[in-house]
Design a protein around this motif. Structure first.
Motif, mmCIF file in Angstrom:
data_model
loop_
_atom_site.group_PDB
_atom_site.id
_atom_site.type_symbol
_atom_site.label_atom_id
_atom_site.label_comp_id
_atom_site.label_asym_id
_atom_site.label_seq_id
_atom_site.Cartn_x
_atom_site.Cartn_y
_atom_site.Cartn_z
ATOM 1 N N SER A 191 0.836 -1.206 0.000
ATOM 2 C CA SER A 191 0.000 0.000 0.000
ATOM 3 C C SER A 191 0.868 1.252 0.000
ATOM 4 N N GLY A 192 1.956 1.213 0.768
ATOM 5 C CA GLY A 192 2.870 2.347 0.787
ATOM 6 C C GLY A 192 3.517 2.573 -0.560
ATOM 7 N N CYS A 193 3.952 1.496 -1.207
ATOM 8 C CA CYS A 193 4.560 1.624 -2.534
ATOM 9 C C CYS A 193 3.572 2.209 -3.539
ATOM 10 N N THR A 194 2.322 1.808 -3.427
ATOM 11 C CA THR A 194 1.287 2.341 -4.317
ATOM 12 C C THR A 194 1.108 3.839 -4.102
ATOM 13 N N ASP A 195 1.073 4.256 -2.856
ATOM 14 C CA ASP A 195 0.910 5.679 -2.542
ATOM 15 C C ASP A 195 2.073 6.487 -3.110
ATOM 16 N N ILE A 196 3.278 5.968 -2.994
ATOM 17 C CA ILE A 196 4.452 6.661 -3.522
ATOM 18 C C ILE A 196 4.322 6.858 -5.028
ATOM 19 N N ILE A 197 3.980 5.783 -5.729
ATOM 20 C CA ILE A 197 3.815 5.870 -7.185
ATOM 21 C C ILE A 197 2.720 6.868 -7.536
ATOM 22 N N MET A 198 1.634 6.823 -6.773
ATOM 23 C CA MET A 198 0.497 7.684 -7.100
ATOM 24 C C MET A 198 0.825 9.161 -6.893
ATOM 25 N N HIS A 199 1.654 9.480 -5.917
ATOM 26 C CA HIS A 199 2.039 10.879 -5.732
ATOM 27 C C HIS A 199 2.736 11.420 -6.972
ATOM 28 N N THR A 200 3.510 10.567 -7.629
ATOM 29 C CA THR A 200 4.181 11.011 -8.845
ATOM 30 C C THR A 200 3.241 10.989 -10.044
#
Length: 397
Positions: A191-200
């Motif tokens: 979930s954290g990795c997804t959030d990181i990608i989504m911020h970009t």
């Protein structure tokens, strides 16, 4: 390239055992009393809080503690923290945890330095003139709040999740030891990795067509780095280098580096915020569940940008003339497949939620703040648009 301002004042202390320096870092801030703000029992059981308290005590710094911050941090906990800080004379907030803890600390910092109810800040009824200093020890790589101007709080009584951005709340320092993320459950890691990608990705789809080659290269490199290491961590959860790459990417994805023009679309975040407010879903998982439905709904408004995502991130070939739509859609499908590869949901049903049509209408209405705004910049979305996206996101297309 457009004119822009880039401001990132947070001091980063990165690597093994760096949490042991926290006392000295706070002493440099000339603080008299600190609130140690944290989440659940993991920080206690791991011994992290003991190390933090020992570091503060060794430098003669007084502190009080407030734990039990929940995911989608609650306004009630923020208000409890404000009351405690005012009573104890706290002048520095130390967040020990992930984005929820850091966001909660930022909200408390606003609350003890401004004369109006802190929720009015998140409703945009009031603008803060001050914010108490915040520092953080990051234990979850996800939100990037440790270097950002953002804070998101949930009013559990109103089922509202609202964000606010202001440089006043940027942390003074961020301690990042990748080893502190070793014991995270696989779901939280993904979930954290997804959030990181989504911020970009939110910044990739901005309202401007004047994109910078350098910024795009940084964005693509960040996304591909997180994708590679997220898949690696599915197999090797104790891989230090993979954890380190993701932790640093989390900070860079949300400190303005991949979008210094100050704009972006942010529709996916707004769609998820309403899901989070109503159902208390894990933020990154909620983003994965709605992104593809948003993308398929709006991609025709900027096909070249979606094509570039497909080419640069997923190495798809340049489309033949007239085949641009197919390439854009293929890129969306590739991103969806990546989410599946790290066991993230790609529909709201996979979150364990079976939305009714009435709930979709409520979510769409709330997302427009009662039809007082549109959502997004790539294609401004009205209530009916948002309703269709929620409906489309209920099951896998």
């Amino acid at each position: 390239m457009q004119n822009f301002q880039y401001y990132t004042p947070t001091r980063v202390i990165f690597g093994r055992k760096t949490e042991e320096t926290v006392g000295e870092l706070i002493r440099e801030q000339h603080s008299k009393k600190v609130l140690i703000h944290f989440g659940g029992h993991s920080a206690v059981k791991s011994g992290l809080l003991d190390r933090v308290r020992n570091s503060l005590s060794s430098t003669g710094i007084s502190y009080v503690m407030l734990g039990d911050v929940q995911p989608n941090p609650r306004l009630s906990k923020v208000e409890e923290g404000i009351t405690l800080c005012k009573k104890e004379g706290v002048d520095f907030l130390l967040a020990v945890g992930g984005g929820s803890v850091i966001d909660s600390a930022k909200a408390i910092a606003y609350g003890i330095t401004n004369p109006f109810p802190v929720w009015d800040i998140y409703l945009k009824k009031e603008k803060p003139s001050a914010c108490a200093p915040v520092g953080c020890i990051v234990t979850i790589a996800a939100a990037g709040s440790e270097m950002s101007s953002s804070s998101v709080i949930t009013n559990e009584n109103e089922n509202q999740k609202r964000g606010y951005n202001n440089d006043l709340c940027r942390p003074r320092f961020a301690i990042m030891n990748p080893e502190l993320t070793f014991t995270l459950p696989a779901w939280q890691t993904a979930s954290g990795c997804t959030d990181i990608i989504m911020h970009t990705l939110e910044r990739w789809f901005c309202s401007s067509t004047d994109n910078s080659q350098l910024i795009d290269s940084i964005a693509v490199g960040l996304i591909k780095t997180v994708m590679h290491n997220a898949q690696l961590l599915v197999r090797e959860p104790y891989n230090y280098n993979a954890r380190a790459e993701i932790m640093w990417a989390g900070s860079l994805s949300h400190n303005g580096l991949t979008g210094p023009y100050g704009n972006g679309d942010w529709s996916t975040h707004q769609l998820e915020h309403e899901l989070g407010g109503m159902f208390d879903v894990t933020h990154g998982a909620g983003l994965a569940a709605v992104w593809a439905s948003w993308a398929r709904y709006v991609y025709t408004y900027d096909i070249p940008r979606f094509v570039q995502l497909a080419i640069q991130v997923f190495d798809l070939p340049e489309p033949e003339p007239g085949k641009e739509k197919e390439t854009a859609l293929a890129g969306i499908t590739k991103m969806e497949s990546f989410f599946k590869s790290i066991n993230m949901p790609v529909s709201i049903h996979e979150l364990g939620i079976d939305l009714t049509n009435e709930q979709c209408k409520i979510l769409a209405y709330n997302c427009t703040f009662g039809q007082t705004r549109t959502v997004g910049t790539l294609h401004p979305l009205e209530k009916e648009d948002l309703l269709k996206i929620y409906q489309n996101a209920r099951t896998v297309i």
